[in-house]
Design a protein around this motif. Structure first.
Motif, mmCIF file in Angstrom:
data_model
loop_
_atom_site.group_PDB
_atom_site.id
_atom_site.type_symbol
_atom_site.label_atom_id
_atom_site.label_comp_id
_atom_site.label_asym_id
_atom_site.label_seq_id
_atom_site.Cartn_x
_atom_site.Cartn_y
_atom_site.Cartn_z
ATOM 1 N N GLY A 1 58.934 -20.262 35.036
ATOM 2 C CA GLY A 1 60.228 -20.575 35.638
ATOM 3 C C GLY A 1 61.398 -20.283 34.724
ATOM 4 N N TRP A 2 61.139 -20.173 33.410
ATOM 5 C CA TRP A 2 62.205 -19.867 32.456
ATOM 6 C C TRP A 2 62.563 -18.388 32.435
ATOM 7 C CZ3 TRP A 2 65.357 -23.265 30.676
ATOM 8 C CH2 TRP A 2 64.946 -24.605 30.553
ATOM 9 N N LEU A 3 61.852 -17.587 33.200
ATOM 10 C CA LEU A 3 62.179 -16.167 33.285
ATOM 11 C C LEU A 3 63.273 -15.882 34.306
ATOM 12 C CD1 LEU A 3 58.554 -14.734 33.172
ATOM 13 C CD2 LEU A 3 60.260 -14.589 31.359
ATOM 14 N N GLY A 4 63.522 -16.829 35.193
ATOM 15 C CA GLY A 4 64.481 -16.580 36.268
ATOM 16 C C GLY A 4 65.311 -17.801 36.602
ATOM 17 N N ARG B 1 58.944 -25.111 25.187
ATOM 18 C CA ARG B 1 57.959 -24.260 24.526
ATOM 19 C C ARG B 1 56.625 -24.981 24.370
ATOM 20 N NH1 ARG B 1 61.964 -22.172 20.202
ATOM 21 N NH2 ARG B 1 62.708 -20.242 21.127
ATOM 22 N N HIS B 2 55.571 -24.284 24.708
ATOM 23 C CA HIS B 2 54.224 -24.814 24.494
ATOM 24 C C HIS B 2 53.759 -24.374 23.102
ATOM 25 C CE1 HIS B 2 54.467 -25.849 28.627
ATOM 26 N NE2 HIS B 2 54.226 -24.648 29.100
ATOM 27 N N LYS B 3 54.420 -24.934 22.107
ATOM 28 C CA LYS B 3 54.153 -24.522 20.734
ATOM 29 C C LYS B 3 52.733 -24.906 20.320
ATOM 30 C CE LYS B 3 56.224 -24.726 16.126
ATOM 31 N NZ LYS B 3 57.282 -25.316 15.280
ATOM 32 N N GLY B 4 52.062 -23.976 19.665
ATOM 33 C CA GLY B 4 50.706 -24.247 19.201
ATOM 34 C C GLY B 4 49.677 -24.331 20.309
ATOM 35 N N SER B 5 49.963 -23.695 21.446
ATOM 36 C CA SER B 5 49.028 -23.741 22.569
ATOM 37 C C SER B 5 48.172 -22.478 22.611
ATOM 38 C CB SER B 5 49.791 -23.897 23.885
ATOM 39 O OG SER B 5 50.613 -22.767 24.130
ATOM 40 N N ILE B 6 47.080 -22.528 23.379
ATOM 41 C CA ILE B 6 46.212 -21.369 23.572
ATOM 42 C C ILE B 6 45.918 -21.225 25.057
ATOM 43 C CG2 ILE B 6 45.165 -21.674 21.286
ATOM 44 C CD1 ILE B 6 42.645 -22.713 22.687
ATOM 45 N N THR B 7 45.426 -20.074 25.446
ATOM 46 C CA THR B 7 45.084 -19.845 26.846
ATOM 47 C C THR B 7 43.730 -20.465 27.170
ATOM 48 O OG1 THR B 7 44.020 -17.733 26.337
ATOM 49 C CG2 THR B 7 46.372 -17.689 26.885
ATOM 50 N N ARG B 8 43.510 -20.668 28.446
ATOM 51 C CA ARG B 8 42.233 -21.218 28.911
ATOM 52 C C ARG B 8 41.077 -20.276 28.547
ATOM 53 N NH1 ARG B 8 42.695 -25.009 32.242
ATOM 54 N NH2 ARG B 8 44.672 -24.127 32.982
ATOM 55 N N GLU B 9 41.320 -18.985 28.703
ATOM 56 C CA GLU B 9 40.277 -17.998 28.396
ATOM 57 C C GLU B 9 39.861 -18.058 26.927
ATOM 58 O OE1 GLU B 9 39.658 -13.138 28.284
ATOM 59 O OE2 GLU B 9 41.608 -14.005 28.776
ATOM 60 N N LEU B 10 40.833 -18.187 26.045
ATOM 61 C CA LEU B 10 40.523 -18.237 24.615
ATOM 62 C C LEU B 10 39.787 -19.518 24.261
ATOM 63 C CD1 LEU B 10 40.724 -16.690 22.042
ATOM 64 C CD2 LEU B 10 43.067 -17.516 21.725
ATOM 65 N N ARG B 11 40.146 -20.609 24.906
ATOM 66 C CA ARG B 11 39.435 -21.866 24.670
ATOM 67 C C ARG B 11 37.970 -21.738 25.090
ATOM 68 N NH1 ARG B 11 38.448 -26.706 27.578
ATOM 69 N NH2 ARG B 11 38.328 -28.552 26.230
ATOM 70 N N VAL B 12 37.710 -21.082 26.205
ATOM 71 C CA VAL B 12 36.326 -20.866 26.660
ATOM 72 C C VAL B 12 35.556 -20.038 25.631
ATOM 73 C CG1 VAL B 12 34.904 -19.708 28.396
ATOM 74 C CG2 VAL B 12 36.842 -21.120 29.118
ATOM 75 N N LYS B 13 36.197 -19.007 25.082
ATOM 76 C CA LYS B 13 35.540 -18.188 24.057
ATOM 77 C C LYS B 13 35.162 -19.020 22.833
ATOM 78 C CE LYS B 13 37.584 -13.677 25.133
ATOM 79 N NZ LYS B 13 38.421 -12.565 24.617
ATOM 80 N N GLY C 1 66.326 -11.830 20.098
ATOM 81 C CA GLY C 1 65.225 -12.624 19.572
ATOM 82 C C GLY C 1 65.597 -14.066 19.326
ATOM 83 N N ALA C 2 65.122 -14.609 18.203
ATOM 84 C CA ALA C 2 65.373 -16.012 17.884
ATOM 85 C C ALA C 2 66.863 -16.325 17.822
ATOM 86 C CB ALA C 2 64.700 -16.373 16.557
ATOM 87 N N LEU C 3 67.654 -15.394 17.328
ATOM 88 C CA LEU C 3 69.091 -15.632 17.189
ATOM 89 C C LEU C 3 69.798 -15.745 18.535
ATOM 90 C CD1 LEU C 3 69.892 -13.220 14.216
ATOM 91 C CD2 LEU C 3 69.832 -15.719 14.145
ATOM 92 N N ALA C 4 69.147 -15.285 19.611
ATOM 93 C CA ALA C 4 69.764 -15.318 20.942
ATOM 94 C C ALA C 4 69.249 -16.449 21.811
ATOM 95 C CB ALA C 4 69.518 -13.983 21.653
ATOM 96 N N GLU C 5 68.415 -17.320 21.266
ATOM 97 C CA GLU C 5 67.706 -18.262 22.131
ATOM 98 C C GLU C 5 68.599 -19.329 22.752
ATOM 99 O OE1 GLU C 5 64.579 -19.734 19.760
ATOM 100 O OE2 GLU C 5 65.854 -20.808 18.343
ATOM 101 N N LEU C 6 69.691 -19.698 22.125
ATOM 102 C CA LEU C 6 70.565 -20.693 22.746
ATOM 103 C C LEU C 6 71.256 -20.145 23.991
ATOM 104 C CD1 LEU C 6 72.188 -22.396 19.624
ATOM 105 C CD2 LEU C 6 70.473 -23.365 21.166
ATOM 106 N N GLU C 7 71.293 -18.841 24.117
ATOM 107 C CA GLU C 7 71.846 -18.208 25.322
ATOM 108 C C GLU C 7 70.749 -17.811 26.306
ATOM 109 O OE1 GLU C 7 74.282 -16.822 28.173
ATOM 110 O OE2 GLU C 7 74.892 -17.932 26.383
ATOM 111 N N ILE C 8 69.689 -17.162 25.830
ATOM 112 C CA ILE C 8 68.633 -16.659 26.715
ATOM 113 C C ILE C 8 67.656 -17.763 27.122
ATOM 114 C CG2 ILE C 8 66.581 -15.166 26.750
ATOM 115 C CD1 ILE C 8 68.218 -13.025 25.443
ATOM 116 N N GLY C 9 67.409 -18.714 26.217
ATOM 117 C CA GLY C 9 66.503 -19.800 26.545
ATOM 118 C C GLY C 9 65.154 -19.694 25.857
#
Length: 383
Positions: free
Chosen positions: A225-228, A252-264, A355-363
């Motif tokens: 949802g943060w893309l639009g 941000r889901h900091k330090g998260s992993i995908t379901r597929e990687l967890r299964v691996k 990038g990081a320097l634009a995050e307060l505007e881009i999100g």
């Protein structure tokens, strides 16, 4: 004098540079400055080192302007299983080759200058960039520096500093351990990919992952949802930058992993090649060249080598030279120290950020590939 200078040759800088070359400027008018010899060096080095085979992001996130470019590219190439999963996540090697081809077509490599930026000043005609003892003049500058060049070393690891069997994943000149029992500290994607890669090696006897919290499983590093407009419409109405920073951190889901990687990883556990330990590390020490980590739950983890997958130091990218420029030029910053910019990502006349320097505007998506696309679109449109 260059029309444009892009500082930073990672995903962010290369995306913006490619778009500028396609739309606005000639190859003679643009310069990309980066400390590494080739575009996207850190991206390629890190993904190769960790053994990533498919991206986390979907097929529409890449450097080309057309969102379906990678899909079209896959049909013209001979790649087995070019995409995976319901989000059509692309194969890394295909994504990298597509990126290389797009940059080659635009002429990115011909605009490359290897060097360290150490100063930025305003002039009557634009900007002056100090690069490894050389002065470069530009009408406009894009700050697209990454955040992965300074590894974050936890406090407890200081006692192990300098040990030949201890390394950080962001020590790009250090290969991963090739044998024995390996400890990996970290609970995010890079740690998980590295653990899965090492556990699959016949020369590695055992891999132990030590992390502070249970695996946080999310498909992406923030909600789509943060893309639009779903989330961004409300975000743009927030005028308080302290609140914007709080929203970004929570999104941000900091330090998260995908379901597929967890299964691996669980498969590696079942196969006996991987152990997973959850708890805070109290101390690290060596005993007869073996590394020992004392965990808060009264357990001890031992191994022949230790790999820190604990990310990069937080803070302003390029702060050693950017902070003096901020102070001298009185560039507007939020309380967190990051730029307050216009919707077109202009920080000061002719000075843009990505990038990081634009995050307060881009999100929240600003640091990833989707954020690179958004930054490139805004900067190019205003050029």
């Amino acid at each position: 004098m260059y029309a444009w200078v892009v500082i930073g040759g990672g995903v962010q800088g290369c995306c913006t540079a490619t778009r500028l070359l396609e739309k606005k400027v000639s190859r003679e008018e643009l310069l990309i400055i980066d400390p590494h010899p080739q575009p996207m060096h850190i991206w390629r080095t890190l993904t190769d080192k960790t053994g990533m085979s498919y991206l986390r992001s979907p097929s529409v996130h890449h450097l080309a302007e057309d969102p379906y470019s990678l899909k079209k590219y896959s049909r013209s190439q001979d790649y087995t299983t070019p995409f995976k999963g319901k989000y059509s996540r692309p194969r890394l090697d295909m994504f990298n080759q597509h990126t290389f081809d797009e940059m080659k077509k635009a002429g990115v490599h011909g605009c490359w200058k290897q060097g360290w930026v150490n100063g930025l000043t305003k002039t009557d005609k634009g900007w002056r960039v100090e690069v490894s003892g050389e002065t470069i003049e530009a009408e406009r500058v894009v700050l697209a520096m990454g955040v992965n060049h300074v590894p974050h070393d936890p406090l407890w690891s200081k006692e192990l500093s300098g040990h030949p069997s201890v390394s950080h994943l962001f020590d790009f000149n250090r290969p991963l351990p090739a044998q024995g029992e390996v400890i990996i500290v970290g609970g995010g994607m890079t740690a998980a990919h590295t653990a899965n890669t090492l556990a699959a090696s016949e020369m590695i006897e055992q891999v132990t992952v030590v992390k502070r919290h249970p695996f946080r499983v999310h498909d992406f590093d923030s909600d789509p949802g943060w893309l639009g407009p779903k989330f961004l419409n409300g975000y743009r109405k927030v005028n308080c930058y302290i609140e914007r920073r709080r929203i970004i951190q929570e999104a941000r889901h900091k330090g998260s992993i995908t379901r597929e990687l967890r299964v691996k990883l669980l498969r590696q556990v079942k196969a006996g090649k991987l152990k997973i330990c959850t708890g805070d590390i109290l101390r690290g020490r060596t005993d007869d060249d073996r590394i020992q980590l004392s965990i808060r739950n009264h357990t001890t983890v031992t191994g022949d080598s230790l790999v820190l997958a604990t990310g990069a130091q937080s803070g302003l990218p390029g702060k050693e030279w950017l902070k003096p420029a901020i102070d001298t030029l009185d560039l507007p910053c939020a309380p967190c120290g990051f730029p307050i910019v216009q919707p077109n990502l202009e920080w000061s006349q002719g000075l843009f950020v990505a990038g990081a320097l634009a995050e307060l505007e881009i999100g929240p998506v600003s640091r990833n590939i989707a954020g690179a696309r958004k930054a490139a679109e805004r900067i190019t449109a205003s050029a």
